[in-house]
Design a protein around this motif. Structure first.
Motif, mmCIF file in Angstrom:
data_model
loop_
_atom_site.group_PDB
_atom_site.id
_atom_site.type_symbol
_atom_site.label_atom_id
_atom_site.label_comp_id
_atom_site.label_asym_id
_atom_site.label_seq_id
_atom_site.Cartn_x
_atom_site.Cartn_y
_atom_site.Cartn_z
ATOM 1 N N VAL A 1 -3.113 -8.932 -18.882
ATOM 2 C CA VAL A 1 -3.272 -8.753 -17.438
ATOM 3 C C VAL A 1 -4.199 -9.855 -16.930
ATOM 4 C CG1 VAL A 1 -3.852 -7.199 -15.551
ATOM 5 C CG2 VAL A 1 -3.004 -6.248 -17.701
ATOM 6 N N PRO A 2 -3.676 -11.075 -16.732
ATOM 7 C CA PRO A 2 -4.469 -12.125 -16.107
ATOM 8 C C PRO A 2 -4.575 -11.885 -14.602
ATOM 9 C CG PRO A 2 -2.270 -12.916 -16.590
ATOM 10 C CD PRO A 2 -2.341 -11.520 -17.136
ATOM 11 N N ALA A 3 -5.290 -12.760 -13.913
ATOM 12 C CA ALA A 3 -5.574 -12.537 -12.492
ATOM 13 C C ALA A 3 -4.308 -12.461 -11.645
ATOM 14 C CB ALA A 3 -6.494 -13.638 -11.980
ATOM 15 N N TRP A 4 -3.295 -13.288 -11.945
ATOM 16 C CA TRP A 4 -2.082 -13.264 -11.119
ATOM 17 C C TRP A 4 -1.363 -11.909 -11.236
ATOM 18 C CZ3 TRP A 4 2.726 -12.089 -12.813
ATOM 19 C CH2 TRP A 4 2.978 -12.208 -14.195
ATOM 20 N N ARG A 5 -1.414 -11.319 -12.445
ATOM 21 C CA ARG A 5 -0.713 -10.046 -12.617
ATOM 22 C C ARG A 5 -1.486 -8.910 -11.958
ATOM 23 N NH1 ARG A 5 1.644 -7.515 -18.281
ATOM 24 N NH2 ARG A 5 3.516 -6.591 -17.351
ATOM 25 N N MET A 6 -2.786 -8.964 -12.043
ATOM 26 C CA MET A 6 -3.596 -7.979 -11.332
ATOM 27 C C MET A 6 -3.324 -8.074 -9.833
ATOM 28 S SD MET A 6 -5.787 -5.555 -11.679
ATOM 29 C CE MET A 6 -7.153 -4.687 -10.891
ATOM 30 N N ALA A 7 -3.212 -9.295 -9.333
ATOM 31 C CA ALA A 7 -2.906 -9.483 -7.907
ATOM 32 C C ALA A 7 -1.523 -8.936 -7.569
ATOM 33 C CB ALA A 7 -2.996 -10.962 -7.552
ATOM 34 N N THR A 8 -0.585 -9.036 -8.499
ATOM 35 C CA THR A 8 0.760 -8.486 -8.277
ATOM 36 C C THR A 8 0.719 -6.973 -8.199
ATOM 37 O OG1 THR A 8 1.748 -10.385 -9.419
ATOM 38 C CG2 THR A 8 3.117 -8.413 -9.180
ATOM 39 N N PHE A 9 -0.027 -6.333 -9.108
ATOM 40 C CA PHE A 9 -0.200 -4.878 -9.025
ATOM 41 C C PHE A 9 -0.767 -4.481 -7.659
ATOM 42 C CE2 PHE A 9 -1.113 -4.627 -13.884
ATOM 43 C CZ PHE A 9 0.245 -4.590 -14.156
#
Length: 359
Positions: A263-271
């Protein structure tokens, strides 16, 4: 096959295996398995795999059971051929090789279509289930089963695989894997807006298992945020999001890591983009969308479509139903068919429902 329970009973008796020995390989009692054999209970994948392993060298019978219960929906003949050719030839990779292979599946899930990944992964699962003789192998299988659930075509089918993954994780005794499997399953279902009671159970189990910051706990907390949003509990959704962000600050994956397990930053932002689109909160939603687009690796085109669908959902929530629906359908058709996923299809349907409800 409709008479799978009867087939299980016949194979067990033919192999001289007792119900008690089968029960020892599962979390089910001998009486429950007796009901399965009689057709009064469902022969779930984990039960079928336990029977298959207990049959020892009855390879043909094991193959038939696996084909009937676990790989029938896809190209069973091809999977049986590839999986059992390797198994019967005596191929037995080391635990490290299996871990590396499952790590690669996690990376592939992010970049290739689910259909081709599903076929390869199912073939390896056929082989792997015959080598579950150590805690490490159970943990590796749990991760593989969780990824496999993400490749299936509907939430009900995915839940069956997530439940099997939970059993495998528990059998491993690896606390981190037990938490991760539940957290990953929870966010998968909650992000899709599917089976929220089941997602709640997975999230609650993950959080109860350990309060140590981890990627599993992070995803369980994000699942709680989406579950609250689905229930129109805005305050609860925001509170869970804040809890998840605190855990992310401690456990987030490096920006360059591409894996379903990361869960890098881009994926956290997607969530978070989907969360605030679902809540109809434009400012935090747009910020999350901007962060996701800015930080996401260029190769992950499928996840760019996620953000486009989130924008479409925001448009419908803001009152532009026709514009949002058109935007969503354009994003869907622009993505090649082999790059689409169950999750994207469910998000598209959520946009369509939101548009209908607003008319």
């Amino acid at each position: 096959m409709d008479d799978l329970g009867a087939q299980l009973r016949h194979a067990r008796i033919e192999a001289g295996v007792t119900l008690a020995s089968i029960a020892a390989r599962t979390c089910y009692s001998a009486s429950h398995l007796s009901n399965v054999e009689a057709g009064r209970r469902t022969a779930t994948p984990d039960i079928v795999l336990a029977y298959a392993r207990a049959l020892g060298d009855a390879d043909v019978r094991r193959r038939d059971l696996l084909a009937a219960a676990t790989i029938g929906p896809i190209a069973a003949n091809e999977l049986i051929r590839s999986g059992f050719t390797a198994a019967l030839a005596g191929r037995r990779d080391s635990e490290d090789r299996w871990r590396d292979r499952v790590d690669q599946y996690g990376r592939d899930y992010m970049e290739i279509g689910a259909e081709s990944l599903q076929t390869r992964l199912a073939g390896d699962l056929v082989v792997m289930q015959q080598q579950l003789d150590s805690p490490t192998m159970w943990a590796t299988a749990a991760r593989a089963l969780t990824t496999y659930g993400k490749t299936t075509k509907d939430p009900a089918e995915a839940i069956g695989w997530y439940d099997t993954a939970r059993i495998a994780a528990d059998r491993s005794g690896d606390l981190a894997v037990r938490v991760w499997v539940r957290g990953r399953a929870a966010i998968a279902l909650a992000y899709e807006g599917a089976a929220l009671p089941v997602a709640t159970r997975y999230a609650d189990e993950a959080i109860a298992l350990s309060d140590r910051p981890s990627l599993g706990r992070l995803q369980a907390l994000m699942a709680r945020a989406h579950i609250a949003a689905g229930r129109k509990d805005i305050a609860g959704a925001i509170a869970a999001d804040e809890d998840a962000r605190r855990v992310f600050d401690l456990t987030g994956s490096p920006d360059g890591e591409i894996s379903d397990a990361a869960v890098p930053a881009w994926r956290m932002a997607t969530f978070r983009s989907m969360l605030y689109a679902r809540l109809g909160m434009v400012a935090p939603g747009e910020q999350a969308q901007t962060d996701a687009d800015r930080l996401r690796p260029a190769s992950l085109t499928r996840f760019a479509t996620h953000i486009e669908l989130h924008r479409a959902l925001m448009m419908t929530r803001a009152g532009d139903c026709a514009g949002g629906l058109t935007y969503a359908r354009r994003a869907w058709t622009t993505l090649p068919a082999d790059r689409r996923s169950q999750t994207l299809g469910l998000v598209l349907r959520e946009v369509e429902r939101a548009a209908r409800q607003s008319y």
